[in-house]
Design a protein around this motif. Structure first.
Motif, PDB file in Angstrom:
ATOM      1  N   GLY A 517     -11.787 -48.307  61.735  1.00  0.00           N
ATOM      2  CA  GLY A 517     -12.811 -48.604  60.744  1.00  0.00           C
ATOM      3  C   GLY A 517     -13.062 -47.364  59.917  1.00  0.00           C
ATOM      4  N   LEU A 518     -13.709 -47.533  58.785  1.00  0.00           N
ATOM      5  CA  LEU A 518     -14.038 -46.387  57.944  1.00  0.00           C
ATOM      6  C   LEU A 518     -15.046 -45.496  58.661  1.00  0.00           C
ATOM      7  CD1 LEU A 518     -14.342 -48.036  54.428  1.00  0.00           C
ATOM      8  CD2 LEU A 518     -12.520 -46.537  55.244  1.00  0.00           C
ATOM      9  N   PHE A 519     -14.867 -44.208  58.551  1.00  0.00           N
ATOM     10  CA  PHE A 519     -15.758 -43.253  59.209  1.00  0.00           C
ATOM     11  C   PHE A 519     -17.188 -43.470  58.719  1.00  0.00           C
ATOM     12  CE2 PHE A 519     -17.892 -39.141  59.606  1.00  0.00           C
ATOM     13  CZ  PHE A 519     -17.647 -38.856  60.944  1.00  0.00           C
ATOM     14  N   GLY A 520     -18.106 -43.590  59.666  1.00  0.00           N
ATOM     15  CA  GLY A 520     -19.499 -43.805  59.319  1.00  0.00           C
ATOM     16  C   GLY A 520     -19.869 -45.254  59.107  1.00  0.00           C
ATOM     17  N   ASP A 521     -18.918 -46.167  59.298  1.00  0.00           N
ATOM     18  CA  ASP A 521     -19.150 -47.601  59.108  1.00  0.00           C
ATOM     19  C   ASP A 521     -18.797 -48.320  60.400  1.00  0.00           C
ATOM     20  OD1 ASP A 521     -19.339 -50.224  58.298  1.00  0.00           O
ATOM     21  OD2 ASP A 521     -18.328 -49.903  56.388  1.00  0.00           O
ATOM     22  N   THR A 522     -19.646 -49.255  60.812  1.00  0.00           N
ATOM     23  CA  THR A 522     -19.401 -49.964  62.073  1.00  0.00           C
ATOM     24  C   THR A 522     -18.414 -51.117  61.917  1.00  0.00           C
ATOM     25  OG1 THR A 522     -21.315 -51.399  61.665  1.00  0.00           O
ATOM     26  CG2 THR A 522     -21.693 -49.393  62.955  1.00  0.00           C
ATOM     27  N   LYS A 523     -18.110 -51.503  60.687  1.00  0.00           N
ATOM     28  CA  LYS A 523     -17.200 -52.623  60.459  1.00  0.00           C
ATOM     29  C   LYS A 523     -15.756 -52.225  60.762  1.00  0.00           C
ATOM     30  CE  LYS A 523     -15.605 -55.804  56.851  1.00  0.00           C
ATOM     31  NZ  LYS A 523     -15.682 -56.144  55.407  1.00  0.00           N
ATOM     32  N   GLU A 524     -15.071 -53.060  61.545  1.00  0.00           N
ATOM     33  CA  GLU A 524     -13.667 -52.808  61.856  1.00  0.00           C
ATOM     34  C   GLU A 524     -12.787 -53.409  60.770  1.00  0.00           C
ATOM     35  OE1 GLU A 524     -12.896 -54.310  65.755  1.00  0.00           O
ATOM     36  OE2 GLU A 524     -14.054 -52.755  66.760  1.00  0.00           O
ATOM     37  N   ILE A 525     -11.779 -52.656  60.358  1.00  0.00           N
ATOM     38  CA  ILE A 525     -10.893 -53.153  59.305  1.00  0.00           C
ATOM     39  C   ILE A 525      -9.508 -53.508  59.835  1.00  0.00           C
ATOM     40  CG2 ILE A 525     -12.100 -51.923  57.475  1.00  0.00           C
ATOM     41  CD1 ILE A 525      -9.940 -49.809  57.557  1.00  0.00           C
ATOM     42  N   SER A 526      -9.192 -53.049  61.031  1.00  0.00           N
ATOM     43  CA  SER A 526      -7.892 -53.373  61.616  1.00  0.00           C
ATOM     44  C   SER A 526      -8.014 -53.328  63.132  1.00  0.00           C
ATOM     45  CB  SER A 526      -6.819 -52.384  61.141  1.00  0.00           C
ATOM     46  OG  SER A 526      -5.552 -52.727  61.659  1.00  0.00           O
ATOM     47  N   LYS A 538       0.663 -49.959  66.805  1.00  0.00           N
ATOM     48  CA  LYS A 538       1.028 -49.562  65.450  1.00  0.00           C
ATOM     49  C   LYS A 538       0.126 -50.292  64.472  1.00  0.00           C
ATOM     50  CE  LYS A 538       5.310 -48.680  64.577  1.00  0.00           C
ATOM     51  NZ  LYS A 538       6.770 -48.797  64.311  1.00  0.00           N
ATOM     52  N   MET A 539      -0.433 -49.550  63.515  1.00  0.00           N
ATOM     53  CA  MET A 539      -1.241 -50.157  62.464  1.00  0.00           C
ATOM     54  C   MET A 539      -1.011 -49.413  61.156  1.00  0.00           C
ATOM     55  SD  MET A 539      -5.153 -48.880  63.267  1.00  0.00           S
ATOM     56  CE  MET A 539      -5.290 -49.909  64.713  1.00  0.00           C
ATOM     57  N   ILE A 540      -1.355 -50.086  60.059  1.00  0.00           N
ATOM     58  CA  ILE A 540      -1.187 -49.514  58.720  1.00  0.00           C
ATOM     59  C   ILE A 540      -2.557 -49.347  58.085  1.00  0.00           C
ATOM     60  CG2 ILE A 540      -0.273 -49.937  56.410  1.00  0.00           C
ATOM     61  CD1 ILE A 540       2.031 -51.453  57.716  1.00  0.00           C
ATOM     62  N   LEU A 541      -2.824 -48.147  57.555  1.00  0.00           N
ATOM     63  CA  LEU A 541      -4.104 -47.861  56.921  1.00  0.00           C
ATOM     64  C   LEU A 541      -3.879 -47.215  55.558  1.00  0.00           C
ATOM     65  CD1 LEU A 541      -5.992 -46.316  59.980  1.00  0.00           C
ATOM     66  CD2 LEU A 541      -6.280 -48.620  59.055  1.00  0.00           C
ATOM     67  N   PRO A 542      -4.607 -47.637  54.523  1.00  0.00           N
ATOM     68  CA  PRO A 542      -4.520 -46.966  53.226  1.00  0.00           C
ATOM     69  C   PRO A 542      -4.945 -45.511  53.345  1.00  0.00           C
ATOM     70  CG  PRO A 542      -5.590 -49.103  53.008  1.00  0.00           C
ATOM     71  CD  PRO A 542      -5.471 -48.826  54.478  1.00  0.00           C
ATOM     72  N   THR A 543      -4.271 -44.640  52.623  1.00  0.00           N
ATOM     73  CA  THR A 543      -4.630 -43.226  52.642  1.00  0.00           C
ATOM     74  C   THR A 543      -5.841 -42.973  51.737  1.00  0.00           C
ATOM     75  OG1 THR A 543      -3.089 -42.723  50.853  1.00  0.00           O
ATOM     76  CG2 THR A 543      -2.251 -42.539  53.115  1.00  0.00           C
ATOM     77  N   GLN A 544      -6.222 -41.707  51.609  1.00  0.00           N
ATOM     78  CA  GLN A 544      -7.334 -41.248  50.781  1.00  0.00           C
ATOM     79  C   GLN A 544      -8.694 -41.706  51.312  1.00  0.00           C
ATOM     80  OE1 GLN A 544      -6.397 -41.217  46.438  1.00  0.00           O
ATOM     81  NE2 GLN A 544      -4.542 -42.298  47.042  1.00  0.00           N
ATOM     82  N   LYS A 545      -8.744 -41.990  52.627  1.00  0.00           N
ATOM     83  CA  LYS A 545      -9.991 -42.346  53.294  1.00  0.00           C
ATOM     84  C   LYS A 545     -10.002 -41.710  54.685  1.00  0.00           C
ATOM     85  CE  LYS A 545     -10.375 -46.779  50.884  1.00  0.00           C
ATOM     86  NZ  LYS A 545     -10.396 -48.253  51.026  1.00  0.00           N
ATOM     87  N   THR A 546     -11.178 -41.659  55.303  1.00  0.00           N
ATOM     88  CA  THR A 546     -11.315 -41.152  56.669  1.00  0.00           C
ATOM     89  C   THR A 546     -11.693 -42.305  57.594  1.00  0.00           C
ATOM     90  OG1 THR A 546     -11.985 -38.974  55.865  1.00  0.00           O
ATOM     91  CG2 THR A 546     -12.510 -39.494  58.149  1.00  0.00           C
ATOM     92  N   TYR A 547     -11.046 -42.357  58.749  1.00  0.00           N
ATOM     93  CA  TYR A 547     -11.201 -43.490  59.648  1.00  0.00           C
ATOM     94  C   TYR A 547     -11.648 -43.046  61.035  1.00  0.00           C
ATOM     95  CZ  TYR A 547      -8.383 -45.916  56.138  1.00  0.00           C
ATOM     96  OH  TYR A 547      -7.910 -46.456  54.976  1.00  0.00           O
ATOM     97  N   ASN A 548     -12.222 -44.000  61.770  1.00  0.00           N
ATOM     98  CA  ASN A 548     -12.392 -43.893  63.211  1.00  0.00           C
ATOM     99  C   ASN A 548     -11.282 -44.696  63.864  1.00  0.00           C
ATOM    100  OD1 ASN A 548     -14.861 -42.511  63.017  1.00  0.00           O
ATOM    101  ND2 ASN A 548     -15.960 -44.431  62.700  1.00  0.00           N
ATOM    102  N   LEU A 549     -10.651 -44.135  64.852  1.00  0.00           N
ATOM    103  CA  LEU A 549      -9.611 -44.811  65.618  1.00  0.00           C
ATOM    104  C   LEU A 549     -10.135 -44.953  67.043  1.00  0.00           C
ATOM    105  CD1 LEU A 549      -6.814 -45.792  64.734  1.00  0.00           C
ATOM    106  CD2 LEU A 549      -5.855 -43.684  65.663  1.00  0.00           C
ATOM    107  N   LYS A 550     -10.274 -46.190  67.514  1.00  0.00           N
ATOM    108  CA  LYS A 550     -10.888 -46.422  68.814  1.00  0.00           C
ATOM    109  C   LYS A 550      -9.955 -47.197  69.736  1.00  0.00           C
ATOM    110  CE  LYS A 550     -15.601 -46.465  67.016  1.00  0.00           C
ATOM    111  NZ  LYS A 550     -16.908 -47.153  66.998  1.00  0.00           N
ATOM    112  N   ALA A 551      -9.980 -46.809  71.021  1.00  0.00           N
ATOM    113  CA  ALA A 551      -9.261 -47.556  72.060  1.00  0.00           C
ATOM    114  C   ALA A 551     -10.287 -48.071  73.060  1.00  0.00           C
ATOM    115  CB  ALA A 551      -8.235 -46.668  72.749  1.00  0.00           C
TER     116      ALA A 551
END
Length: 699
Positions: A517-526, A538-551
């Motif tokens: 999800g986007l850093f600072g946002d609780t909504k999951e995008i992938s 494996k996942m694909i994320l658009p660049t030019q943004k900061t993300y949280n990666l959770k397991a």
């Protein structure tokens, strides 16, 4: 029910003027005159509404083929000529002497020039009448005789244009010129410079694009179509027809694949000899892969594979394991039906796996096939398809959709937008998070589009090359080609994120769920699953943004990694292993999102999400006790840093107690700058040292 085959789609596409899908928004088309020179854009206005019409040719039972509404907006056929369901045609093929259409304009204006676009038998117009704001009629054109013209644009320059034009009535003598008569568009302009129309080709399209035939290891004298490139660009799946090695019969379609081999012994990289993918994906019916998930191990297939070995219309999914491809399972789509006489369907799957874009004919289709979207629901079934709207869809066919890795750049084939052949490839981009707001489609140009049908555009996540099907320059029937993408039609850059989820102590893989999800946002995008048997997530994320990666895994504390792609403007392939901490006494948990500004003890945005996970864990284990440890970077003096780390653990403790956790379950310890986990040389490194850690004291 009939099954669907890709070959049927190719043949229909090549048959030229077969009517397919539209979702017309006349006002949108009229408001965006991109097919005219820049000097005309502010002065040219296309008709936006139908006032009346004498008759209309019958097209599909549903939709708007040949109707008066098809004369609204910019020309859909011109500058090419010939019959089109995207233009108005009278009911009778040879017409009568007094067929007419009357249209209105959104904004009244002085009509110093009137343009009538005739895409079939130009020259049949015998009278043009302008209606002003007061309803008064002004005859501005009267033909003394009917004569065929070569130029499809009839341009009229009224002698008197002082009044404001609100409507225009065009009368044609269809009986005078044998054969069908059609009007593609009606426009008015304040400029007397003759209006021209053209094809909306992508800007800065190079003229020297070379389409490279993939050669004999991939292509054969038979037919190779519908390429699907894996996101990492290393495996090419395609459909082969007219081949004796196919499982059903030579004229039944099978899935084949080829892998990209590295350079060796002085030879450049190349594609391996194609291999039949075999059962269970291939059987005696028509088989094709139409989509591939980012993991490269989940394939989406045409048709539903029935238990009795037969097939029916729909979409299926197969997953590759160490034992091979799984038996395809149906993707259940609500109210999924197809009115196309040959059950033709083409589709693609979004990179996050949450949307399927289909080219199909339904009750609200305005031609033969439109592009629709079906969204995945919480129970893993799919919603009823909804049209992508009138910017993308036309009264001609839309087919072979492909959504790039950025999730917003759509490539598709259409004969309803001005082009160079029987079906051209276009690109359009989503303008927001909805699926109904798209940019005006751009033609990929004559170096890519031929006079025949072109389609099945597919691009790996890197965005460097595109693969497509074409007959021009083939070894036999249709072949698969590739070309280097030029910037104007490239999708936005993305990153492939892959790795394993491991136990923090044993370092053994753990089956788990990975979400971003986007850093600072609780909504999951992938969200994807990691299965040790398949080797990696494996996942694909658009660049030019900061993300949280959770397991996430039951019995483990959800681990969070911050993935900063904000400065990346090109494709990246990132390997990131995630480590899960088992919930048991003695385990230490590093809170990646609980960060602080330098020299401050105010929590940075994003901390709440991770702290709420701690609250949930404490609630689940009522007797659990924690030690909170605070750390700083080495900037400044020792004593202020020690005080700062004390304030930071105090703030964290206060947050937990505010959520109902009793104070006696939480101990604190301040370390200041004494235990860095990274060097303090850069701000990025120092940020990692300004952290909070939890240790489970008691469970």
């Amino acid at each position: 029910m009939q099954v669907w085959s890709i070959l049927a789609g190719i043949l229909v596409g090549m048959a030229s003027s077969i009517g397919l899908a539209q979702s017309t928004d006349a006002q949108q088309r009229a408001a965006s005159p991109t097919n005219v020179p820049a000097t005309e854009k502010n002065t040219l206005q296309w008709a936006s509404r139908v006032v009346g019409v004498s008759s209309e040719k019958k097209g599909e039972p549903t939709g708007e083929q040949y109707k008066a509404s098809q004369a609204l907006g910019r020309p859909s056929k011109i500058p090419e000529m010939g019959e089109s369901p995207c233009a108005w045609a009278p009911f009778y093929a040879d017409g009568t002497a007094d067929e007419w259409i009357q249209v209105g304009f959104e904004t009244p204006m002085q009509a110093r020039q009137i343009v009538v676009a005739e895409n079939v038998n130009p020259g049949a117009v015998v009278k043009v009448i302008v209606i002003d704001q007061k309803g008064k009629e002004h005859s501005v054109y009267q033909a003394t005789s009917v004569q065929a013209r070569q130029d499809p644009l009839l341009r009229i320059f009224p002698k008197d244009s002082a009044y404001l034009c609100t409507q225009i009535k065009v009368v044609i003598n269809g009986a005078a010129l044998k054969g069908m008569n059609q009007i593609d568009a009606i426009g008015i302009s304040e400029d007397t410079k003759p209006v021209t129309v053209g094809i909306n080709v992508s800007k800065n399209t190079p003229k020297d694009i070379q389409k490279e035939n993939l050669g004999k290891t991939v292509n054969s004298p038979g037919q190779e179509v519908a390429p699907v490139i894996s996101p990492d660009g290393k495996t090419l799946y395609f459909t082969r027809n007219f081949n004796k090695a196919n499982m059903g019969a030579p004229d039944r379609q099978d899935v084949w694949y080829s892998t990209l081999e590295s350079a060796s012994n002085g030879n450049p990289p190349g594609w391996s000899e194609a291999v039949n993918i075999g059962p269970p994906i291939n059987n005696t019916g028509d088989n094709a892969i139409s989509g591939m998930a980012p993991d490269g191990r989940t394939a989406y297939l045409i048709n539903v594979y029935r238990p009795d070995g037969g097939m029916s219309f729909g979409i299926s999914k197969s997953i590759r394991t160490k034992a091979g491809w799984s038996q395809p399972v149906e993707c259940r789509i609500a109210n999924n039906y197809n009115l196309h006489e040959k059950n033709q369907l083409e589709f693609c799957v979004s990179p996050d796996g949450k949307a399927i874009i289909l080219a199909v004919q339904r009750k609200d289709t305005r031609g033969n096939r439109d592009l629709y979207v079906s969204l995945q629901k919480s129970d893993n079934t799919w919603s009823e398809p909804v049209s992508l709207g009138g910017v993308v869809n036309t009264a001609e066919f839309e087919s072979s959709p492909f959504l790039a890795a950025d999730g917003r750049t759509l490539y598709f084939t259409s004969a309803g937008h001005p082009g160079f052949g029987n079906g051209d490839i276009f690109v359009s981009r989503r303008q927001d998070d909805s699926w109904g707001n798209w940019s005006e489609p751009e033609n990929l140009g004559p170096a890519i589009n031929t006079a025949e049908w072109d389609g099945y555009f597919t691009i790996p996540a890197s965005g460097d090359f595109a693969y497509l099907s074409s007959r021009a320059g083939s070894l036999g029937e249709d072949d698969i080609f590739r070309l280097k993408l030029f910037p104007a039609i490239k999708p936005d850059p993305v990153a492939i994120i892959s790795g394993q989820v491991l136990d923090s102590q044993s370092k053994k893989p753990i089956a788990s769920e990975v979400a971003s999800g986007l850093f600072g946002d609780t909504k999951e995008i992938s969200k994807v699953d990691f299965n040790p048997e398949t080797g990696e997530y494996k996942m694909i994320l658009p660049t030019q943004k900061t993300y949280n990666l959770k397991a996430r895994k039951e019995g483990y504390f959800t681990t969070t990694e911050v993935l900063d792609l904000s400065k990346d403007k090109r494709f990246r392939d990132i390997r990131r292993n995630l480590y899960l901490v088992k919930i048991e006494p003695g385990q230490k948990i590093v809170m990646r999102e609980v960060l602080f500004q330098q020299s401050q003890f105010t929590l940075l945005p994003g901390a709440n999400s991770e702290l709420d996970q701690v609250v949930s864990m404490l609630e689940k284990y009522p007797s659990m006790e924690l030690l909170i440890e605070g750390h700083t970077d080495n900037q400044g003096d020792w004593e202020p840093n020690m005080k700062l780390s004390e304030d930071r653990v105090r703030v964290v403790k206060e947050y937990l107690t505010s959520k109902g956790i009793t104070e006696k379950r939480i101990q604190t310890k301040a370390w200041g700058p004494s235990k860095p986990v990274a060097s303090n040389e850069t701000e990025e490194k120092r940020k990692q040292n300004r952290r909070v850690e939890f240790t489970i004291l008691k469970l």
